[in-house]
Write a protein that holds these residues in place. Sequence first.
Motif, PDB file in Angstrom:
ATOM      1  N   ARG A 169       3.438  -5.906   8.937  1.00  0.00           N
ATOM      2  CA  ARG A 169       4.427  -6.362   7.959  1.00  0.00           C
ATOM      3  C   ARG A 169       4.953  -5.255   7.048  1.00  0.00           C
ATOM      4  N   ARG A 170       4.198  -4.161   6.927  1.00  0.00           N
ATOM      5  CA  ARG A 170       4.606  -3.088   6.026  1.00  0.00           C
ATOM      6  C   ARG A 170       4.394  -1.725   6.683  1.00  0.00           C
ATOM      7  N   GLU A 171       5.238  -0.799   6.338  1.00  0.00           N
ATOM      8  CA  GLU A 171       5.096   0.580   6.826  1.00  0.00           C
ATOM      9  C   GLU A 171       4.200   1.356   5.862  1.00  0.00           C
ATOM     10  N   ILE A 172       3.482   2.340   6.394  1.00  0.00           N
ATOM     11  CA  ILE A 172       2.569   3.122   5.565  1.00  0.00           C
ATOM     12  C   ILE A 172       2.543   4.560   6.057  1.00  0.00           C
TER      13      ILE A 172
ATOM     14  N   LEU B 194      -6.976   4.736   3.087  1.00  0.00           N
ATOM     15  CA  LEU B 194      -7.018   3.907   1.886  1.00  0.00           C
ATOM     16  C   LEU B 194      -6.798   2.441   2.249  1.00  0.00           C
ATOM     17  N   LEU B 195      -5.866   2.190   3.167  1.00  0.00           N
ATOM     18  CA  LEU B 195      -5.640   0.830   3.650  1.00  0.00           C
ATOM     19  C   LEU B 195      -6.904   0.285   4.317  1.00  0.00           C
TER      20      LEU B 195
ATOM     21  N   MET C 104      -4.253  -0.799  -3.985  1.00  0.00           N
ATOM     22  CA  MET C 104      -4.051  -1.123  -2.574  1.00  0.00           C
ATOM     23  C   MET C 104      -4.636  -2.491  -2.247  1.00  0.00           C
ATOM     24  N   GLU C 105      -5.774  -2.815  -2.841  1.00  0.00           N
ATOM     25  CA  GLU C 105      -6.366  -4.139  -2.634  1.00  0.00           C
ATOM     26  C   GLU C 105      -5.392  -5.239  -3.050  1.00  0.00           C
ATOM     27  N   ARG C 106      -4.792  -5.089  -4.216  1.00  0.00           N
ATOM     28  CA  ARG C 106      -3.842  -6.100  -4.702  1.00  0.00           C
ATOM     29  C   ARG C 106      -2.622  -6.186  -3.797  1.00  0.00           C
ATOM     30  N   LYS C 107      -2.158  -5.033  -3.343  1.00  0.00           N
ATOM     31  CA  LYS C 107      -0.978  -5.012  -2.485  1.00  0.00           C
ATOM     32  C   LYS C 107      -1.252  -5.708  -1.156  1.00  0.00           C
TER      33      LYS C 107
ATOM     34  N   VAL D 212       0.586  -9.093   0.399  1.00  0.00           N
ATOM     35  CA  VAL D 212       1.247  -9.072   1.707  1.00  0.00           C
ATOM     36  C   VAL D 212       0.684 -10.167   2.606  1.00  0.00           C
ATOM     37  N   LEU D 213      -0.624 -10.421   2.516  1.00  0.00           N
ATOM     38  CA  LEU D 213      -1.264 -11.460   3.316  1.00  0.00           C
ATOM     39  C   LEU D 213      -1.156 -12.842   2.674  1.00  0.00           C
ATOM     40  N   ASN D 214      -0.474 -12.892   1.523  1.00  0.00           N
ATOM     41  CA  ASN D 214      -0.326 -14.158   0.805  1.00  0.00           C
ATOM     42  C   ASN D 214      -1.682 -14.770   0.473  1.00  0.00           C
TER      43      ASN D 214
END
Length: 363
Positions: free
Chosen positions: A148-151, A158-159, A197-200, A204-206
């Motif tokens: 869903r997101r580019e990194i 970190l992800l 990153m945890e919050r992000k 993204v995963l709702n």
Amino acid sequence: MTDASEHISGLEDGTAGDSRRLSANLEAAPQRSAELQQRNDQQPPILPLVVASHVVPNNPVPLDVEDFDRKNWDDPFQVSPYAKDIFSYFQSREVKFPIGDYMARQKNLTTGMRALLVDWMVDVQEILEVHHEALYLGVKIVDLYLNRREISKERLQLLGAAAFFIACKYEEHKPPGVVDFLNVCDGTYNREELLAMERKVLRVLNFDLGIPLSYRFLRRYARCAKAPMPTLMLARYILELSLMNYATISFSDSQMASAALFMALRMHGGSGQLHQQTWNSTLIYYTGYQLAEFAQIVPVLNAGLHCDEQADIKTIRRKYSHKIFNEVAKVQLLTNEELFRNNLDLHEKKRTASKFKNSEHAF
């Protein structure tokens, strides 16, 4: 205490301004109590919940299927009254977490980088001594995020750390803390970066972490098949090795578990057992799949087993070569033809598919 006093205590607020209302409530209390009693008399009595060990399921399984849940009905750890419904529910949720071929959109990543990340996550699972469910959920979170997101490649680890951190919170009774994950990252990131990153990832995963995992399906299927521990361990090895294989990300987790168990049963049976029908009626009943429905996954998993070990990606093979894991990584491999021999005619399956495709053009 009388009925009237019960109503008084429930309505009284101690203010003089409400004295008239309180008086009216007091006068009406006996009448309301009588009406309530009359309604209760008309209702069927509420019986206490009694769990009796002799109660057995009413829905019989087919005669040629071994009823695992009935035999373990009194075992609270098997939750037999609910197990089949639970795993049917897991299967129904698989469609809610689709993962496509996202690597084409990830301009800074390669499948090799992803494999290195998963290999590192397997190592972290051993270092932190967390359950395998946390590992599988962590990898699944990584793939869902990347879908869903580019990194950038600099933030890929970190992800992975944030995804594993989230997975541990979801799966573990006493999850590792922020400091533990910063340490396994060798100080590459700081506390604020990890938490951001945890919050992000969660956004993204709702915040939906109830993701069906192949590892859970495998444990259920192996129990129902009464697979011996070495066979289950081999299936776990096949499944864990597949985590690094980008070619498997789009497959159903329940079908992945079925394919890994089928392969393990065939491989541990030895060459002298290849004439037997491995995927029997019991496995079909509990998995919900015929062999033909997940047959396309087996060659992909088998290719991963036959793949030459890379110097920088060897954690899983090393792990399952240990005696603790029954040294299943050393089991003799089979060809695709041997895996399917006397169980599925792949050539016939291809001819049937071709015939169907031709018939579509006729319409």
